[in-house]
Scaffold this active site. Structure first.
Site, mmCIF file in Angstrom:
data_model
loop_
_atom_site.group_PDB
_atom_site.id
_atom_site.type_symbol
_atom_site.label_atom_id
_atom_site.label_comp_id
_atom_site.label_asym_id
_atom_site.label_seq_id
_atom_site.Cartn_x
_atom_site.Cartn_y
_atom_site.Cartn_z
ATOM 1 N N GLY A 174 -7.758 7.852 -0.728
ATOM 2 C CA GLY A 174 -7.956 6.519 -1.287
ATOM 3 C C GLY A 174 -6.885 5.546 -0.845
ATOM 4 N N ASP A 175 -5.658 6.038 -0.678
ATOM 5 C CA ASP A 175 -4.569 5.181 -0.220
ATOM 6 C C ASP A 175 -4.798 4.742 1.227
ATOM 7 O OD1 ASP A 175 -3.441 5.745 -2.705
ATOM 8 O OD2 ASP A 175 -2.321 7.457 -1.906
#
Length: 316
Positions: free
Chosen positions: A254-255
């Site tokens: 997600g980062d």
């Protein structure tokens, strides 16, 4: 590819020292022999910064660092090309996170410490540093959990400060900090499906993303796991998915998506290209051997094969 002339600022209030243990097979109530250990600076915003730097952007990181663990985080950042350390010292000990990877299945078990207690004077010092850093920022990402002692409305205040400085701001957090932060009208929020449902009370992602926009977010990009991303923006609505399901360690995926979105923003890419980059980076992170990194060959191959980006019918 056009690069930003100013730095991208990432904020990680709850930085961490990420430890990844690899074991042949993870079994409850059993002793395990660790076959490999990796250690690196962590926390969502630091993961975002590493990916942005790998894409060729200059990045400044801020947040808190304290104790021996904080020293290890800063030492790791010192060797990160393109990343400038502007972390603010605290008396408490920076947290550790432990990821245990089952080599047989590829599944990951994550253990996250809460982080140091931040004193009011330390929080005030951070806000001064943050406002100074905004003057040279092309964009800012506010990422992750809040350590103990930081006000629950902290991100709302940081969003408002970025908006006052004319700096585009992305918010990636959850729970009450997300709810308050959205009300401060960030340019973009990137929750996962569960965080979005908790924010809005709607469990259908498109309906929930529209509700999040009504609550104040200019644009919403929701992570849908293996199904990719859903974007609801003033310019339109899109879904983006990898060409095939990928298996591996999802830590940091997600980062990496945030890094793709933020880099696309400062490069003024059209939304479909931003989403394609974000999905390719996310999938390449799942395929990487170390949590929080991305496999460049896989990233380029995914972009080459084409991430499926489809427009949603109807107005945004």
């Amino acid at each position: 590819m056009t690069r930003a002339t100013r730095t991208i600022l990432t904020v990680t209030l709850n930085t961490a020292l990420d430890l990844t243990y690899r074991v042949p097979r993870l079994r409850p109530h059993a002793s395990h022999r660790v076959t490999e250990v990796t250690e690196r600076p962590g926390g969502k915003g630091l993961n975002v910064a590493r990916v942005l730097a790998a894409l060729g952007h200059e990045v400044t990181v801020t947040g808190f660092a304290g104790g021996a663990t904080g020293d290890a985080v800063r030492a790791g950042l010192a060797g990160a090309h393109g990343v400038v350390d502007a972390l603010v010292p605290v008396a408490g000990q920076t947290r550790r996170t432990v990821a245990v990877v089952d080599q047989r299945t590829g599944d990951t078990t994550q253990l996250n410490e809460p982080g140091p207690v931040v004193a009011p004077a330390e929080w005030n010092a951070f806000q001064d540093v943050y406002e100074d850093l905004l003057t040279g920022a092309a964009a800012v990402a506010l990422c992750g959990s809040l350590p103990p002692g930081v006000p629950v409305g902290a991100y709302a205040g940081l969003v408002r400060a970025a908006r006052a400085a004319g700096v585009p701001v992305l918010l990636d957090t959850s729970g009450e900090p997300l709810r308050r932060g959205v009300a401060a009208r960030p340019d973009l929020v990137k929750p996962n499906a569960q965080e979005l449902a908790e924010l809005t009370g709607a469990h259908e992602p498109l309906r929930a993303a529209q509700a999040a926009r009504r609550r104040g977010a200019r644009s919403v990009v929701a992570s849908l796991g293996a199904e990719g991303l859903l974007a609801v923006t003033p310019e339109g609505r899109w879904r983006a998915a990898p060409p095939a399901h990928v298996h591996g360690n999802p830590t940091g995926a997600g980062d990496s998506a945030v890094a793709g979105l933020l880099s696309g923003l400062v490069e003024n890419l059209p939304w479909p290209e931003r989403l394609s980059r974000a999905v390719a980076l996310s999938a390449a992170t799942v395929l990487a051997p170390v949590a929080g990194e991305f496999d460049r060959g896989a990233y380029e191959e995914l972009l080459g094969r084409g991430v499926a980006v489809t427009a949603e019918a109807g107005a945004a």
